[in-house]
Design a protein around this motif. Structure first.
Motif, PDB file in Angstrom:
ATOM      1  N   VAL A  54       0.845  -1.187   0.000  1.00 58.32           N
ATOM      2  CA  VAL A  54       0.000   0.000   0.000  1.00 58.32           C
ATOM      3  C   VAL A  54       0.883   1.240   0.000  1.00 58.32           C
ATOM      4  O   VAL A  54       1.757   1.390   0.854  1.00 58.32           O
ATOM      5  N   ILE A  55       0.659   2.126  -0.971  1.00 52.90           N
ATOM      6  CA  ILE A  55       1.349   3.403  -1.064  1.00 52.90           C
ATOM      7  C   ILE A  55       0.341   4.480  -0.696  1.00 52.90           C
ATOM      8  O   ILE A  55      -0.746   4.542  -1.279  1.00 52.90           O
ATOM      9  N   VAL A  56       0.682   5.323   0.277  1.00 52.23           N
ATOM     10  CA  VAL A  56      -0.206   6.407   0.697  1.00 52.23           C
ATOM     11  C   VAL A  56       0.479   7.729   0.346  1.00 52.23           C
ATOM     12  O   VAL A  56       1.609   7.968   0.758  1.00 52.23           O
ATOM     13  N   THR A  57      -0.204   8.558  -0.427  1.00 52.15           N
ATOM     14  CA  THR A  57       0.335   9.859  -0.792  1.00 52.15           C
ATOM     15  C   THR A  57      -0.464  10.962  -0.102  1.00 52.15           C
ATOM     16  O   THR A  57      -1.577  10.727   0.377  1.00 52.15           O
ATOM     17  N   ASN A  58       0.105  12.158  -0.053  1.00 58.28           N
ATOM     18  CA  ASN A  58      -0.506  13.340   0.576  1.00 58.28           C
ATOM     19  C   ASN A  58      -0.840  13.093   2.046  1.00 58.28           C
ATOM     20  O   ASN A  58      -1.906  13.483   2.528  1.00 58.28           O
ATOM     21  N   ALA A  59       0.075  12.471   2.773  1.00 58.83           N
ATOM     22  CA  ALA A  59      -0.150  12.178   4.189  1.00 58.83           C
ATOM     23  C   ALA A  59      -0.237  13.454   5.022  1.00 58.83           C
ATOM     24  O   ALA A  59      -0.885  13.463   6.072  1.00 58.83           O
ATOM     25  N   SER A  60       0.368  14.530   4.576  1.00 58.75           N
ATOM     26  CA  SER A  60       0.318  15.778   5.337  1.00 58.75           C
ATOM     27  C   SER A  60      -1.052  16.444   5.265  1.00 58.75           C
ATOM     28  O   SER A  60      -1.340  17.350   6.035  1.00 58.75           O
ATOM     29  N   GLN A  61      -1.920  15.985   4.371  1.00 57.22           N
ATOM     30  CA  GLN A  61      -3.240  16.584   4.217  1.00 57.22           C
ATOM     31  C   GLN A  61      -4.357  15.724   4.805  1.00 57.22           C
ATOM     32  O   GLN A  61      -5.533  15.953   4.531  1.00 57.22           O
TER      33      GLN A  61
END
Length: 144
Positions: A54-61
């Motif tokens: 699993v790749i999770v992007t935009n974790a800061s949002q």
């Protein structure tokens, strides 16, 4: 009829990508934990690691509801007297936004050898860029 047992060595691992922008942290972590363990597949077996990468992007949002931005505390204990460190979620988001998601998912998987192998397949990135384009991940839509 016979029950077939999946083999961990023959498991075809999928690569999926999830956009965390605007998603509630807990619901997103539950969705990710299910994909990592393989609970979304008919071949799920509790004692085998048959899940996906699993790749999770935009974790800061990622979204925190209510007053959690200031009230939620992350605790780390060194094991020594007065070694307890508390970090508010707002500061954790500013410094290490990937750890917010990683810690939430770690709380939802087994705390044993199997869980340690599962959490290694979670890749979290604070922005939209990731270095896993060669794996051709499929985008999975998550709506809270």
């Amino acid at each position: 009829m016979k029950t077939t047992m999946p083999r961990e060595t023959g498991a075809q691992r999928r690569w999926i990508i999830i956009d965390a922008a605007g998603q509630p942290l807990g619901r997103l972590a539950t969705f990710i934990a299910d994909r990592l363990r393989g609970k979304d597949r008919p071949t799920f077996t509790p004692h085998l690691d048959t899940g996906a990468f699993v790749i999770v992007t935009n974790a800061s949002q990622v979204k925190l509801t209510g007053r959690k931005e200031s009230a939620k505390m992350y605790q780390d204990y060194s094991g020594y007297p007065s070694g307890l460190k508390k970090t508010p979620a707002g500061r954790m988001r500013a410094r290490h936004p990937d750890r917010m998601i990683t810690r939430a998912v770690w709380g939802m998987i087994p705390k044993n050898r199997l869980g340690r192998s599962i959490i290694r397949r979670l890749k979290v990135y604070p922005g939209a860029e990731h270095p896993h384009a060669a794996q051709q991940p499929e985008a999975v839509e998550f709506k809270a």
